[in-house]
Design an enzyme around this catalytic site. Structure first.
Site, short mmCIF file in Angstrom:
data_model
loop_
_atom_site.label_atom_id
_atom_site.label_comp_id
_atom_site.label_asym_id
_atom_site.label_seq_id
_atom_site.Cartn_x
_atom_site.Cartn_y
_atom_site.Cartn_z
N GLY A 13 -10.85 20.86 62.90
CA GLY A 13 -12.03 20.34 63.59
C GLY A 13 -12.38 21.14 64.82
N ALA A 14 -12.24 22.47 64.74
CA ALA A 14 -12.40 23.32 65.91
C ALA A 14 -13.57 24.29 65.80
CB ALA A 14 -11.11 24.09 66.17
N GLY A 15 -14.32 24.24 64.68
CA GLY A 15 -15.43 25.17 64.50
C GLY A 15 -14.99 26.55 64.09
N LEU A 16 -13.78 26.68 63.53
CA LEU A 16 -13.24 27.99 63.17
C LEU A 16 -13.05 28.16 61.67
CD1 LEU A 16 -10.54 28.19 66.01
CD2 LEU A 16 -12.83 29.23 65.99
N GLY A 17 -13.41 27.15 60.89
CA GLY A 17 -13.37 27.27 59.44
C GLY A 17 -11.99 27.30 58.83
N GLY A 18 -10.99 26.76 59.51
CA GLY A 18 -9.62 26.87 59.03
C GLY A 18 -9.39 26.30 57.64
N GLY A 19 -9.85 25.08 57.40
CA GLY A 19 -9.66 24.47 56.09
C GLY A 19 -10.41 25.20 55.01
N SER A 20 -11.64 25.59 55.30
CA SER A 20 -12.45 26.34 54.33
C SER A 20 -11.80 27.67 53.99
CB SER A 20 -13.86 26.58 54.89
OG SER A 20 -14.54 25.36 55.09
N LYS A 43 -12.81 32.15 61.56
CA LYS A 43 -14.09 32.81 61.83
C LYS A 43 -14.68 32.22 63.11
CE LYS A 43 -16.78 29.09 60.84
NZ LYS A 43 -17.58 28.38 61.88
N ASP A 78 -19.13 26.48 53.91
CA ASP A 78 -18.81 27.80 54.46
C ASP A 78 -17.66 28.48 53.72
OD1 ASP A 78 -16.89 26.09 55.43
OD2 ASP A 78 -17.02 26.75 57.52
#
Length: 272
Positions: A96-103, A8, A136
């Site tokens: 840790g890129a602000g893209l919500g990958g783990g979430s 995202k 998120d």
């Protein structure tokens, strides 16, 4: 079962207040994009019910036993019996890129387990369980554009305001601590809500649709600001850092010809 968790971006991100529980209140517009991880799970066949997780793709560091996917699985098992699983995660969304990958990985995993094992959880129950995993995570249960408030869990459906535009997503490879980013922001209620601002033509967003984390990120990592500036020089109609960083996106009316620094750090591009 194979699933493809989406990344995202944030169309604006305002920190509106500090909370007594240690979290912050925010206002943002979550918007899904085409960059995706790949996640596969099968029954492990282990008599002891153990899980096996393998990781490929982008190195996200840390101990795989602490992966958010396994944390989500452990929370699900407090309510349901789920056998041991063999899980493979291929990372394309940077950590840790602000893209919500783990979430996104955790939320997609939860809703897929719900379907695969016929657990019968409805959307509200999935949202509640996802929120236990991360602020998120609930957004990724539907993964459709949504205005978010509170910690990011209070969601209201939004229009596909970027439909037809072309997105270029860049990550310079630096990791910004979310905790550190929140510690260096100044909460303030904005004069205009994002709902009003993003209802305007996208040509009016520059310097009005803001990300409160940019000031700190640009000071600590000037290369992030250079990328944003380059997007505008390259003809983007709007550019912003996503989340707490460090990814930056540029939005164009049509497919652009990209310049050096954007091309060098680009991780995804495509029509929305």
């Amino acid at each position: 079962m194979v699933i493809f968790p989406k990344a995202k971006i944030n169309l604006g991100l305002r920190i509106t207040g500090r909370r007594s529980d240690g979290y912050h209140d925010l206002e943002t517009l979550f918007y899904p994009v085409g960059l995706r991880d790949a996640l596969e799970f099968t029954l492990a066949g282990d008599k002891n019910g153990r899980d096996y997780l393998t990781l490929t793709g982008i190195d996200i560091g840390g101990d795989s036993n602490d992966n958010i996917i396994l944390k989500a699985l452990a929370m699900l098992r407090r309510k349901f019996q789920v056998p041991g699983l063999s899980i493979h995660l291929h990372k394309a969304i940077p950590h840790g890129a602000g893209l919500g990958g783990g979430s996104s990985d955790a939320a997609y995993f939860l809703k897929s387990l719900n379907s695969y094992f016929s657990l019968g959880m409805n959307a509200v129950q999935l949202h509640e369980l996802a929120l236990e995993t991360g602020s998120d995570c609930p957004f990724f249960i539907e993964a459709e554009p949504a205005f978010a408030k509170g910690r990011g869990e209070k969601l209201e459906p939004a229009k596909h305001v970027l439909s037809g535009y072309y997105l270029v997503l860049v990550n310079p490879g630096v990791i910004i601590s979310t905790r550190e980013a929140y510690g260096n922001c100044r909460p303030e209620v904005p004069a205009e809500s994002l709902a009003l601002l993003t209802g305007r033509d996208i040509s009016e967003w520059k310097n009005r649709v803001l990300n409160d984390f940019e000031e700190y990120a640009f000071t600590k990592h000037p290369e992030i600001k250079k990328i944003k500036d380059e997007f505008y020089r390259n003809g983007a109609v709007f550019s912003l850092m996503s989340g707490s960083g460090s990814s930056v996106y540029g939005i164009y009316p049509s497919e652009p010809s990209l310049s050096g620094i954007i091309r060098k750090h680009m991780i995804w591009k495509g029509k929305l």
